[in-house]
Design a protein around this motif. Sequence first.
Motif, PDB file in Angstrom:
ATOM      1  N   PHE A  22       0.863  -1.146  -0.164  1.00 11.03           N
ATOM      2  CA  PHE A  22      -0.112  -0.090  -0.095  1.00 11.03           C
ATOM      3  C   PHE A  22       0.867   1.268   0.070  1.00 11.03           C
ATOM      4  O   PHE A  22       0.530   2.159  -0.712  1.00 11.03           O
ATOM      5  CB  PHE A  22      -0.935  -0.174   1.227  1.00 11.03           C
ATOM      6  CG  PHE A  22      -1.853   1.376   1.274  1.00 11.03           C
ATOM      7  CD1 PHE A  22      -2.811   1.383  -0.079  1.00 11.03           C
ATOM      8  CD2 PHE A  22      -1.960   2.165   2.168  1.00 11.03           C
ATOM      9  CE1 PHE A  22      -3.670   2.363   0.014  1.00 11.03           C
ATOM     10  CE2 PHE A  22      -2.893   3.207   2.152  1.00 11.03           C
ATOM     11  CZ  PHE A  22      -3.688   3.289   0.922  1.00 11.03           C
ATOM     12  N   GLY A  49      -4.157   6.959  -3.575  1.00 12.80           N
ATOM     13  CA  GLY A  49      -3.813   5.633  -3.181  1.00 12.80           C
ATOM     14  C   GLY A  49      -5.072   5.361  -2.388  1.00 12.80           C
ATOM     15  O   GLY A  49      -5.826   4.436  -2.590  1.00 12.80           O
ATOM     16  N   TRP A  50      -5.593   5.976  -1.629  1.00 17.10           N
ATOM     17  CA  TRP A  50      -6.747   5.871  -0.641  1.00 17.10           C
ATOM     18  C   TRP A  50      -7.974   5.746  -1.508  1.00 17.10           C
ATOM     19  O   TRP A  50      -9.036   5.147  -1.164  1.00 17.10           O
ATOM     20  CB  TRP A  50      -6.796   7.175   0.442  1.00 17.10           C
ATOM     21  CG  TRP A  50      -6.110   6.708   1.570  1.00 17.10           C
ATOM     22  CD1 TRP A  50      -5.082   7.612   2.003  1.00 17.10           C
ATOM     23  CD2 TRP A  50      -5.964   5.579   2.569  1.00 17.10           C
ATOM     24  NE1 TRP A  50      -4.376   6.901   3.180  1.00 17.10           N
ATOM     25  CE2 TRP A  50      -5.314   5.837   3.582  1.00 17.10           C
ATOM     26  CE3 TRP A  50      -7.097   4.642   2.721  1.00 17.10           C
ATOM     27  CZ2 TRP A  50      -5.318   5.062   4.443  1.00 17.10           C
ATOM     28  CZ3 TRP A  50      -7.043   3.888   3.865  1.00 17.10           C
ATOM     29  CH2 TRP A  50      -6.054   3.928   4.923  1.00 17.10           C
ATOM     30  N   ARG A 109      -8.235   4.956  -4.450  1.00 16.54           N
ATOM     31  CA  ARG A 109      -8.125   3.812  -5.453  1.00 16.54           C
ATOM     32  C   ARG A 109      -8.618   2.637  -4.594  1.00 16.54           C
ATOM     33  O   ARG A 109      -9.271   1.798  -4.893  1.00 16.54           O
ATOM     34  CB  ARG A 109      -6.803   3.560  -5.961  1.00 16.54           C
ATOM     35  CG  ARG A 109      -6.635   4.593  -7.102  1.00 16.54           C
ATOM     36  CD  ARG A 109      -7.361   4.224  -8.357  1.00 16.54           C
ATOM     37  NE  ARG A 109      -6.898   4.935  -9.570  1.00 16.54           N
ATOM     38  CZ  ARG A 109      -7.258   6.271  -9.817  1.00 16.54           C
ATOM     39  NH1 ARG A 109      -8.173   6.826  -9.253  1.00 16.54           N
ATOM     40  NH2 ARG A 109      -6.999   6.902 -10.915  1.00 16.54           N
ATOM     41  N   LEU A 110      -7.911   2.646  -3.165  1.00 15.00           N
ATOM     42  CA  LEU A 110      -8.444   1.505  -2.332  1.00 15.00           C
ATOM     43  C   LEU A 110      -9.841   1.476  -2.021  1.00 15.00           C
ATOM     44  O   LEU A 110     -10.620   0.533  -1.985  1.00 15.00           O
ATOM     45  CB  LEU A 110      -7.618   1.567  -0.950  1.00 15.00           C
ATOM     46  CG  LEU A 110      -7.974   0.416  -0.031  1.00 15.00           C
ATOM     47  CD1 LEU A 110      -7.745  -0.888  -0.796  1.00 15.00           C
ATOM     48  CD2 LEU A 110      -7.067   0.604   1.247  1.00 15.00           C
ATOM     49  N   SER A 111     -10.434   2.649  -1.666  1.00  8.86           N
ATOM     50  CA  SER A 111     -11.859   2.826  -1.347  1.00  8.86           C
ATOM     51  C   SER A 111     -12.798   2.414  -2.549  1.00  8.86           C
ATOM     52  O   SER A 111     -13.749   1.630  -2.337  1.00  8.86           O
ATOM     53  CB  SER A 111     -12.152   4.256  -1.178  1.00  8.86           C
ATOM     54  OG  SER A 111     -13.690   4.479  -0.882  1.00  8.86           O
ATOM     55  N   TYR A 123     -11.930   0.233  -5.090  1.00 10.38           N
ATOM     56  CA  TYR A 123     -11.694  -1.176  -5.297  1.00 10.38           C
ATOM     57  C   TYR A 123     -12.687  -1.886  -4.307  1.00 10.38           C
ATOM     58  O   TYR A 123     -13.238  -3.010  -4.467  1.00 10.38           O
ATOM     59  CB  TYR A 123     -10.342  -1.652  -5.087  1.00 10.38           C
ATOM     60  CG  TYR A 123     -10.241  -3.097  -5.604  1.00 10.38           C
ATOM     61  CD1 TYR A 123     -10.358  -3.298  -6.814  1.00 10.38           C
ATOM     62  CD2 TYR A 123      -9.813  -4.204  -4.619  1.00 10.38           C
ATOM     63  CE1 TYR A 123      -9.986  -4.791  -7.341  1.00 10.38           C
ATOM     64  CE2 TYR A 123      -9.915  -5.323  -4.914  1.00 10.38           C
ATOM     65  CZ  TYR A 123      -9.884  -5.725  -6.470  1.00 10.38           C
ATOM     66  OH  TYR A 123      -9.834  -6.965  -6.656  1.00 10.38           O
ATOM     67  N   VAL A 124     -12.732  -1.634  -2.774  1.00 11.02           N
ATOM     68  CA  VAL A 124     -13.450  -2.241  -1.899  1.00 11.02           C
ATOM     69  C   VAL A 124     -14.791  -2.111  -2.182  1.00 11.02           C
ATOM     70  O   VAL A 124     -15.530  -2.987  -1.921  1.00 11.02           O
ATOM     71  CB  VAL A 124     -13.053  -1.619  -0.438  1.00 11.02           C
ATOM     72  CG1 VAL A 124     -14.017  -2.000   0.608  1.00 11.02           C
ATOM     73  CG2 VAL A 124     -11.533  -1.881   0.007  1.00 11.02           C
ATOM     74  N   VAL A 141      -2.315  -1.552  -4.886  1.00 11.42           N
ATOM     75  CA  VAL A 141      -3.585  -1.628  -4.167  1.00 11.42           C
ATOM     76  C   VAL A 141      -4.438  -2.742  -4.118  1.00 11.42           C
ATOM     77  O   VAL A 141      -4.890  -3.404  -3.011  1.00 11.42           O
ATOM     78  CB  VAL A 141      -4.422  -0.168  -4.618  1.00 11.42           C
ATOM     79  CG1 VAL A 141      -5.688  -0.400  -3.923  1.00 11.42           C
ATOM     80  CG2 VAL A 141      -3.570   0.892  -4.477  1.00 11.42           C
ATOM     81  N   ILE A 142      -4.342  -3.618  -5.141  1.00 13.84           N
ATOM     82  CA  ILE A 142      -5.368  -4.614  -5.076  1.00 13.84           C
ATOM     83  C   ILE A 142      -4.761  -5.936  -4.522  1.00 13.84           C
ATOM     84  O   ILE A 142      -5.408  -6.553  -3.775  1.00 13.84           O
ATOM     85  CB  ILE A 142      -5.654  -5.274  -6.692  1.00 13.84           C
ATOM     86  CG1 ILE A 142      -6.496  -3.954  -7.353  1.00 13.84           C
ATOM     87  CG2 ILE A 142      -5.955  -6.356  -6.774  1.00 13.84           C
ATOM     88  CD1 ILE A 142      -6.787  -4.432  -8.824  1.00 13.84           C
ATOM     89  N   ALA A 165      -2.628  -5.734  -1.981  1.00  8.94           N
ATOM     90  CA  ALA A 165      -2.661  -5.396  -0.651  1.00  8.94           C
ATOM     91  C   ALA A 165      -3.928  -5.496  -0.037  1.00  8.94           C
ATOM     92  O   ALA A 165      -4.090  -6.412   1.123  1.00  8.94           O
ATOM     93  CB  ALA A 165      -2.511  -3.934  -0.332  1.00  8.94           C
ATOM     94  N   PHE A 166      -5.147  -5.300  -0.754  1.00 12.54           N
ATOM     95  CA  PHE A 166      -6.303  -5.785  -0.255  1.00 12.54           C
ATOM     96  C   PHE A 166      -6.763  -7.185  -0.241  1.00 12.54           C
ATOM     97  O   PHE A 166      -7.071  -7.774   0.819  1.00 12.54           O
ATOM     98  CB  PHE A 166      -7.551  -4.815  -1.219  1.00 12.54           C
ATOM     99  CG  PHE A 166      -8.744  -5.317  -0.712  1.00 12.54           C
ATOM    100  CD1 PHE A 166      -9.552  -4.971   0.346  1.00 12.54           C
ATOM    101  CD2 PHE A 166      -9.645  -6.140  -1.757  1.00 12.54           C
ATOM    102  CE1 PHE A 166     -10.798  -5.279   0.590  1.00 12.54           C
ATOM    103  CE2 PHE A 166     -10.942  -6.506  -1.249  1.00 12.54           C
ATOM    104  CZ  PHE A 166     -11.456  -6.031  -0.206  1.00 12.54           C
TER     105      PHE A 166
END
Length: 495
Positions: free
Chosen positions: A170, A379-380, A382-384, A386-387, A430-431, A433-434
């Motif tokens: 991340f 980055g945040w 993109r993570l949000s 994807y979630v 990011v993917i 990491a998640f």
Amino acid sequence: METFLIRALQLILSLSILVVLHEFGHFAFARLFKVRVEKFYMFFNPNFSLVRAKKINGVWNFKFFASNIPTNERPKKDSDGDVMHDTKGKPIMEQIPLEELANDDWRKYPDNTEWGIGWLPLGGYCKISGMVDESMDVTQMNQEPQHWEYRSRSVWQRLPIIVGGVLVNFILAMVIYAAVLFTWGEEYLPLKNAKYGLQFSQTMQNNGFRNGDKIVKIDGLPVEQKADVVEKLLIEGKQTITVSRDSQLIDLKLPDNFAQKILASGETDFVSIRFPYVIDEVPADSPAQKAKLQQGDSIVGINGKPMNMYQDIVLGLDNAKNTQIQLDYVRKGQTMQSEVKLSEDGRLGVIPVSPYRFMSTISIKYGFFESIPAGIKLGWNRLSSYVKQFKLVFTKEGSKQLGGFGSIGKMFPKVWDWEMFWQLTALLSVILAFMNFLPIPALDGGYVLFLIYEMITRHKPSEKFLEYAQTVGMMLLFALLLYANGNDLFKAIFK
């Protein structure tokens, strides 16, 4: 073939960077807490390795294209010299004492990590001593815990070792995003500047949209760019859209299952910016070059049917693949025609002018210190995002869209583009990491789940339970890998 190789090389390079740094996160925390790391490999190495290296008595030893070192174990014998067996009839194994190993045997020096490059580019691994992992080193785990092993550390030391890989991935994503913004900046086309309107997929048109519409609002709020439309309709499930059509504002209402309809249709680009088809480059030996088309030619029709938007022309060419057509185009204000023999994929083989050349874009440049918070925010986001979209995986339509290495490879451009390469590498980070943080045995999240259990109950799960959980987790992941790559194969053959 050239396109395949370019995409494959980008995919392998990207995954290599991500996997190595992910495993380095585990390695760094393990060494910080003085836990042995037996092996660190980029790529997997069944049976043999491309390169193996180990520092022995201050000197680096290398082996190339060599068979892997066998595990440090042998059948255990009783006092009569007979091999001992367990209740299932399998030989009981024991570790070979180090003093019995030859001086040139790498197993004699377990304090030093064996570094290597495997031949199967599907990932990599970091083998930490005393940890139930994919190596399933049962012999080692049957021994009493040693002070250099993972299992002898407190839960507060084991936790950073486990989450180290996810943490590095991340952080890496945010660093890459910051570097991309600093190097190339950010450019996007505001929807209000899309003067030719938007192009909609068939599913969108079936729900009331018309090519040329401009999306003005979604659920009463203005939308800035195309990415916002995708986010709100497909991921957030917004249903009320206001479009501008023929100088009038019209409200459209989408059904509850709109996202599932899009996924079921397989439409990867359900909304795009309309722009004219103007030729920017004409490669040698392309169908366009043989038809004497030139840079700057603007295509306005196929076989006498007028059309001048890029998307309409691409569709018309696709419907006429592997045939000879009459192409109408404008050159220096004069309408001309040429006979063109299309390729099997229905392409002229040209590079069109970017849509950004026809409309006003917003360009943002970032200084070094400005790029850091901007990269973190990106980055945040993109993570949000994807979630939020991960929930679609659990729908019937979403599960059919799961893809393996083929689908990931197709994300990369057909020509090498460093900006796009790093953008996609950051997204994959990011993917990764998640996905690794999901509470599934064999993934980092599974280990975290067991550590949380230990914190609450103050009791470790048994080694046997962890071995069974690891086996189940590996089977689940292997099944998912087969399913995802099977989807790719099915699409390649039947679609």
